[in-house]
Design a protein around this motif. Structure first.
Motif, short mmCIF file in Angstrom:
data_model
loop_
_atom_site.label_atom_id
_atom_site.label_comp_id
_atom_site.label_asym_id
_atom_site.label_seq_id
_atom_site.Cartn_x
_atom_site.Cartn_y
_atom_site.Cartn_z
N GLN A 175 0.00 -1.82 -9.97
CA GLN A 175 -0.52 -1.32 -11.25
C GLN A 175 0.27 -1.87 -12.43
O GLN A 175 -0.31 -2.22 -13.47
N LEU A 176 1.58 -1.96 -12.28
CA LEU A 176 2.41 -2.50 -13.36
C LEU A 176 2.12 -3.98 -13.57
O LEU A 176 2.10 -4.46 -14.71
N ALA A 177 1.88 -4.69 -12.47
CA ALA A 177 1.54 -6.11 -12.59
C ALA A 177 0.22 -6.28 -13.31
O ALA A 177 0.08 -7.11 -14.22
N ARG A 178 -0.77 -5.50 -12.92
CA ARG A 178 -2.08 -5.57 -13.58
C ARG A 178 -1.97 -5.26 -15.07
O ARG A 178 -2.56 -5.95 -15.92
N ASP A 179 -1.17 -4.24 -15.41
CA ASP A 179 -0.99 -3.86 -16.80
C ASP A 179 -0.32 -4.98 -17.60
O ASP A 179 -0.61 -5.16 -18.79
N ALA A 180 0.58 -5.74 -16.94
CA ALA A 180 1.32 -6.80 -17.62
C ALA A 180 0.63 -8.17 -17.56
O ALA A 180 1.17 -9.14 -18.08
N GLY A 181 -0.53 -8.25 -16.92
CA GLY A 181 -1.23 -9.52 -16.83
C GLY A 181 -0.63 -10.48 -15.82
O GLY A 181 -0.68 -11.70 -15.99
N ILE A 182 -0.07 -9.93 -14.73
CA ILE A 182 0.57 -10.73 -13.69
C ILE A 182 -0.28 -10.67 -12.43
O ILE A 182 -0.63 -9.57 -11.96
N ALA A 183 -0.63 -11.81 -11.86
CA ALA A 183 -1.41 -11.86 -10.63
C ALA A 183 -0.55 -11.39 -9.47
O ALA A 183 0.63 -11.72 -9.37
N ALA A 184 -1.14 -10.59 -8.57
CA ALA A 184 -0.36 -10.00 -7.49
C ALA A 184 -0.99 -10.22 -6.13
O ALA A 184 -2.22 -10.16 -5.97
N PHE A 185 -0.14 -10.45 -5.15
CA PHE A 185 -0.49 -10.50 -3.74
C PHE A 185 0.32 -9.41 -3.04
O PHE A 185 1.48 -9.17 -3.41
N GLY A 186 -0.27 -8.77 -2.03
CA GLY A 186 0.46 -7.72 -1.34
C GLY A 186 0.19 -7.70 0.15
O GLY A 186 -0.96 -7.78 0.57
N GLY A 222 0.79 -1.22 0.00
CA GLY A 222 0.00 0.00 0.00
C GLY A 222 0.82 1.27 0.00
O GLY A 222 0.27 2.37 0.03
N GLY A 223 2.15 1.15 -0.06
CA GLY A 223 3.02 2.32 -0.12
C GLY A 223 3.26 2.79 -1.54
O GLY A 223 2.63 2.29 -2.49
N ALA A 224 4.18 3.72 -1.71
CA ALA A 224 4.42 4.32 -3.02
C ALA A 224 4.93 3.30 -4.03
O ALA A 224 4.41 3.18 -5.15
N VAL A 225 5.97 2.53 -3.68
CA VAL A 225 6.51 1.52 -4.59
C VAL A 225 5.52 0.38 -4.76
O VAL A 225 5.31 -0.12 -5.87
N GLY A 226 4.89 -0.02 -3.65
CA GLY A 226 3.95 -1.14 -3.71
C GLY A 226 2.77 -0.87 -4.62
O GLY A 226 2.39 -1.72 -5.44
N THR A 227 2.15 0.30 -4.50
CA THR A 227 0.99 0.61 -5.34
C THR A 227 1.38 0.71 -6.81
O THR A 227 0.60 0.36 -7.69
N ALA A 228 2.59 1.19 -7.07
CA ALA A 228 3.06 1.23 -8.46
C ALA A 228 3.29 -0.18 -8.99
O ALA A 228 2.92 -0.50 -10.13
N MET A 229 3.87 -1.05 -8.15
CA MET A 229 4.09 -2.44 -8.58
C MET A 229 2.77 -3.13 -8.90
O MET A 229 2.66 -3.86 -9.90
#
Length: 336
Positions: A162-173, A153-160
């Motif tokens: 979004q980038l994962a979603r854009d690239a079609g990569i499933a993400a857990f945080g 939920g931080g600056a790098v995390g929220t960017a990651m």
């Protein structure tokens, strides 16, 4: 003409940040331009530098913090011809941007496209180039794969996310409960920040292809065990030690090297945006330009926690250390 900057007077807590007034503007040297800073930020890297715990910074106080900035070219030094006064530019400064003016080599600067706001542009310099390079330069992740990132939920995390979603990569945080709704909004599955090794492994099911860990210390073992066979752990910080919550920076490097060497089916790496830029300066320029393009296309949008005046840098640092900021904390230095 006098100007203001915020300096760290000695290594320590937020109380070491003080306002300093300087009588004359800095003059750009050969190949440099003077930039009137519009926005900079408060990030965990600034906290590490303020505490004297950031390996890439050897300066001793007093000096100005400020790891990234967007500004306007104000004057050019001898031999500098790439930019004209009034051009908006961005840079990963590492230090120096908590100031109304800064002189920088013009070949380090990246132009900011029209239509991209100062705040949004700032939001991708450190906080999105970092996950972009970890995802595409280090991990070389592909659509259909999966990842875990701590501090989602931080600056790098929220960017990651979004980038994962854009690239079609499933993400857990992982993060505190107050940020779980934000993590879901960004298309990822939230997990408790303090999840045990077993609970984390249960949450990711069969495991993830990549784990990105800014915490260090005991968290590295959790991240390693969350990987599927053949997965990769990328560490990119030492928050646990910096915050006095255990861990050892030298031991973290030893563990990463050992785990990479052992025949355990996993790979490990440590990512530093500064080290990557020194090794591949062209990558930084390319990746920042790519992210500016993604901003213009609406594919990503930096999550901004708050925009504070530069004079409130202390309060911004207190918020960073408390871990409460949802996304990027921006410091407004001047209006365009």
């Amino acid at each position: 003409m006098s100007w203001t900057r915020i300096v760290v007077t000695e290594f320590g807590g937020p109380e070491t940040l003080e306002t300093q007034r300087i009588d004359a503007l800095p003059e750009p040297g050969t190949g440099e331009v003077r930039v009137r800073v519009l926005v900079t930020s408060a990030a965990f890297t600034d906290v590490m530098i303020r505490k004297g715990m950031y390996p890439d910074v050897k300066d001793t106080p007093p000096f100005a913090l400020g790891y990234d900035m967007v500004g306007v070219v104000d004057a050019a030094g001898p031999g500098a011809s790439r930019f004209r006064p009034g051009d908006r530019v961005a840079d990963l400064t590492t230090i120096g941007a908590y100031a109304e003016y800064i002189c920088l080599p013009e070949d380090r600067l990246t132009p900011v496209p029209e239509g991209v706001s100062d705040v949004d542009a700032l939001g991708v310099i450190l906080s999105a180039v970092t996950p972009y390079q970890m995802l595409h330069r280090v991990a070389k992740a592909r659509a259909g794969e999966s990842l875990l990132i701590h501090g989602a939920g931080g600056a790098v995390g929220t960017a990651m996310l979004q980038l994962a979603r854009d690239a079609g990569i499933a993400a857990f945080g992982t993060d505190i409960p107050a940020k779980h709704d934000l993590i879901r909004e960004l298309g990822a599955t939230p997990i408790a920040a303090d999840a045990s090794e077993d609970a984390l492994r249960d949450a990711v099911g069969e495991g993830v292809d990549y784990a990105f860990d800014p915490l260090g210390g005991e968290s590295l073992s959790r991240s390693l065990h969350a990987l599927k066979p053949g997965g990769m752990l990328i560490a990119f910080g030492f928050q646990s030690e910096v915050m006095g919550q255990g861990g050892s920076i030298p031991m973290d490097f030893v563990k990463l090297k050992l785990w990479d060497w052992l025949p355990n089916g996993h790979a490990t790496a440590f990512y530093s945006i500064g080290a990557m830029r020194r090794k591949h300066p062209e990558w930084f320029r390319e990746d920042l330009a790519t992210l500016f393009g993604m901003l213009s296309e609406g594919r990503i949008r930096p999550v901004v926690a708050e925009v504070l005046p530069l004079a409130e840098a202390r309060r911004a640092h207190e918020r960073i250390e408390a871990g409460e900021a949802r996304g990027k904390l921006v410091l407004r230095v001047a209006e365009a």
